[in-house]
Scaffold this motif. Structure first.
Motif, short mmCIF file in Angstrom:
data_model
loop_
_atom_site.label_atom_id
_atom_site.label_comp_id
_atom_site.label_asym_id
_atom_site.label_seq_id
_atom_site.Cartn_x
_atom_site.Cartn_y
_atom_site.Cartn_z
N UNK A 22 0.83 -1.20 0.00
CA UNK A 22 0.00 0.00 0.00
C UNK A 22 0.87 1.26 0.00
N UNK A 23 1.92 1.25 0.82
CA UNK A 23 2.84 2.39 0.83
C UNK A 23 3.50 2.57 -0.52
N UNK A 24 3.93 1.46 -1.13
CA UNK A 24 4.58 1.53 -2.44
C UNK A 24 3.65 2.12 -3.49
N UNK A 25 2.39 1.72 -3.44
CA UNK A 25 1.40 2.23 -4.40
C UNK A 25 1.28 3.75 -4.31
N UNK A 26 1.10 4.26 -3.11
CA UNK A 26 0.89 5.70 -2.96
C UNK A 26 2.17 6.51 -3.16
N UNK A 27 3.31 5.97 -2.77
CA UNK A 27 4.57 6.67 -2.98
C UNK A 27 4.90 6.76 -4.47
N UNK B 32 -22.36 -2.88 9.30
CA UNK B 32 -21.49 -1.96 10.04
C UNK B 32 -20.18 -1.63 9.31
N UNK B 33 -20.20 -1.55 7.98
CA UNK B 33 -19.00 -1.16 7.25
C UNK B 33 -17.89 -2.19 7.26
N UNK B 34 -18.25 -3.47 7.29
CA UNK B 34 -17.28 -4.57 7.29
C UNK B 34 -17.43 -5.37 6.00
N UNK B 35 -16.29 -5.79 5.44
CA UNK B 35 -16.29 -6.47 4.14
C UNK B 35 -15.38 -7.69 4.20
N UNK B 36 -15.76 -8.73 3.46
CA UNK B 36 -14.87 -9.87 3.23
C UNK B 36 -14.29 -9.75 1.83
N UNK B 37 -13.00 -10.10 1.70
CA UNK B 37 -12.34 -10.06 0.40
C UNK B 37 -11.60 -11.37 0.18
N UNK B 38 -11.42 -11.72 -1.08
CA UNK B 38 -10.67 -12.91 -1.46
C UNK B 38 -9.18 -12.62 -1.31
N UNK B 39 -8.47 -13.46 -0.56
CA UNK B 39 -7.07 -13.16 -0.25
C UNK B 39 -6.19 -13.16 -1.50
N UNK B 40 -6.41 -14.08 -2.42
CA UNK B 40 -5.58 -14.13 -3.63
C UNK B 40 -5.79 -12.88 -4.49
N UNK B 41 -7.05 -12.47 -4.63
CA UNK B 41 -7.31 -11.27 -5.43
C UNK B 41 -6.73 -10.03 -4.75
N UNK B 42 -6.87 -9.96 -3.45
CA UNK B 42 -6.33 -8.85 -2.68
C UNK B 42 -4.82 -8.72 -2.91
N UNK B 43 -4.09 -9.82 -2.78
CA UNK B 43 -2.63 -9.80 -2.99
C UNK B 43 -2.28 -9.39 -4.41
N UNK B 44 -2.95 -10.00 -5.37
CA UNK B 44 -2.61 -9.75 -6.77
C UNK B 44 -2.91 -8.32 -7.18
N UNK B 45 -4.07 -7.82 -6.80
CA UNK B 45 -4.47 -6.47 -7.19
C UNK B 45 -3.60 -5.41 -6.51
N UNK B 46 -3.25 -5.62 -5.24
CA UNK B 46 -2.44 -4.65 -4.52
C UNK B 46 -1.02 -4.60 -5.10
N UNK B 47 -0.45 -5.76 -5.36
CA UNK B 47 0.88 -5.80 -5.97
C UNK B 47 0.86 -5.18 -7.36
N UNK B 48 -0.16 -5.52 -8.15
CA UNK B 48 -0.27 -4.98 -9.50
C UNK B 48 -0.42 -3.46 -9.48
N UNK B 49 -1.21 -2.96 -8.53
CA UNK B 49 -1.39 -1.50 -8.43
C UNK B 49 -0.08 -0.81 -8.12
N UNK B 50 0.70 -1.39 -7.21
CA UNK B 50 1.99 -0.78 -6.86
C UNK B 50 2.94 -0.78 -8.06
N UNK B 51 2.99 -1.90 -8.77
CA UNK B 51 3.87 -2.00 -9.94
C UNK B 51 3.41 -1.05 -11.04
N UNK B 52 2.12 -1.03 -11.31
CA UNK B 52 1.59 -0.14 -12.35
C UNK B 52 1.84 1.33 -12.02
N UNK B 53 1.87 1.66 -10.73
CA UNK B 53 2.14 3.04 -10.32
C UNK B 53 3.60 3.41 -10.50
N UNK B 54 4.47 2.39 -10.65
CA UNK B 54 5.88 2.67 -10.89
C UNK B 54 6.84 2.12 -9.86
#
Length: 265
Positions: A42-47, A99-121
């Motif tokens: 997450x830090x890598x994505x925003x930085x 109450x603002x709580x969500x379940x997410x798929x762990x594999x998709x979460x990992x893949x999308x977060x890593x991809x977002x960081x890489x795509x951001x540079x």
């Protein structure tokens, strides 16, 4: 279909050329992040999104840190508001509960977060362990990291590291806060004290982890579970909202500090 013919020596040469071009480039960085778990990515994505030259070193050959293990190896984890907005931003599907709580798929979460960081540079390098930091005096601050192949360390070989410079270093190594622990032991002048993580108290831990994410010594930052270790906070278990928000908070702090420094020079 005609497949391009490439002989073995050319394969080797192309790999070495591309690899060393990269290593020459990221020997100097704005930010080095240690650990490709949720807070580090997450830090890598925003930085990177803000235009800062960002390199992530991950000792394993995979992304995600504790995301993949989920709760006792179940493939769903929990995210709470407002972290869901970040996941929506990077395209992760959310299953809403009350109450603002969500379940997410762990594999998709990992893949999308890593991809977002890489795509951001951001550049993510696997199989590399950070086992020390670089520091300078007058003023005293952390100015980079020492890196070694994880496989070399696993083999028990004595091999000197290479050095990578950075204006900021983020420890996103999880429960052990490995980089901060090394700095506290080897540079006592930094005044870092590590009291250790407390037992589980999720309601309190999520909020406190985000609030206390940030700089622990000049040039050295804690994100994610490393914060709980350094600040004696409770653990929170398989809920990952604080991990994402912690990475974003540290990124925001660094962006503000480095931008101020640029404007003042």
């Amino acid at each position: 279909m005609n497949i391009k013919q490439v002989d073995e020596v050319k394969i080797t040469k192309y790999i070495l050329k591309a690899t060393f071009d990269d290593w020459m480039s990221f020997s100097e960085n704005d930010v080095v992040i240690v650990g490709a778990g949720p807070s580090g990515l997450a830090a890598a994505y925003y930085l990177a999104k803000a235009g800062l030259k960002t390199t992530v070193f991950e000792r394993r050959l995979s992304f995600g840190g504790g995301i993949g293990g989920g709760a006792m190896l179940f493939h769903k984890i929990i995210i709470e508001s407002p972290a869901d907005e970040i996941l929506k931003e990077i395209g992760v599907k959310l299953q809403k509960f009350e109450d603002g709580v969500f379940a997410v798929d762990s594999a998709q979460f990992m893949a999308k977060l890593a991809s977002a960081a890489i795509d951001a540079g951001a550049k993510i390098i696997h199989g590399v362990t950070v086992d020390d930091v670089i520091f300078r005096e007058n003023p005293l601050r952390v100015t980079g990291v020492a890196v070694e192949w994880t496989a070399t360390q696993m083999a028990g070989l004595h091999v000197d590291p290479l050095f990578i410079s950075a204006k900021a270093v983020i420890d996103a190594t999880g429960h052990d806060a490995e980089v901060i622990s090394v700095a506290s032991r080897k540079i006592p002048e930094l005044g870092i004290v590590i009291p250790g993580e407390k037992s589980a108290y999720s309601e309190m831990a999520e909020q406190l982890t985000v609030e206390q994410s940030g700089e622990v010594a000049p040039g050295l930052y804690a994100a994610g579970m490393a914060v709980t270790e350094v600040k004696a906070l409770p653990r929170m278990g398989p809920i990952f909202g604080a991990m994402i928000l912690s990475g974003k908070k540290v990124a925001d702090d660094i962006i503000e500090k480095l931008n101020l420094k640029v404007r003042n020079t």
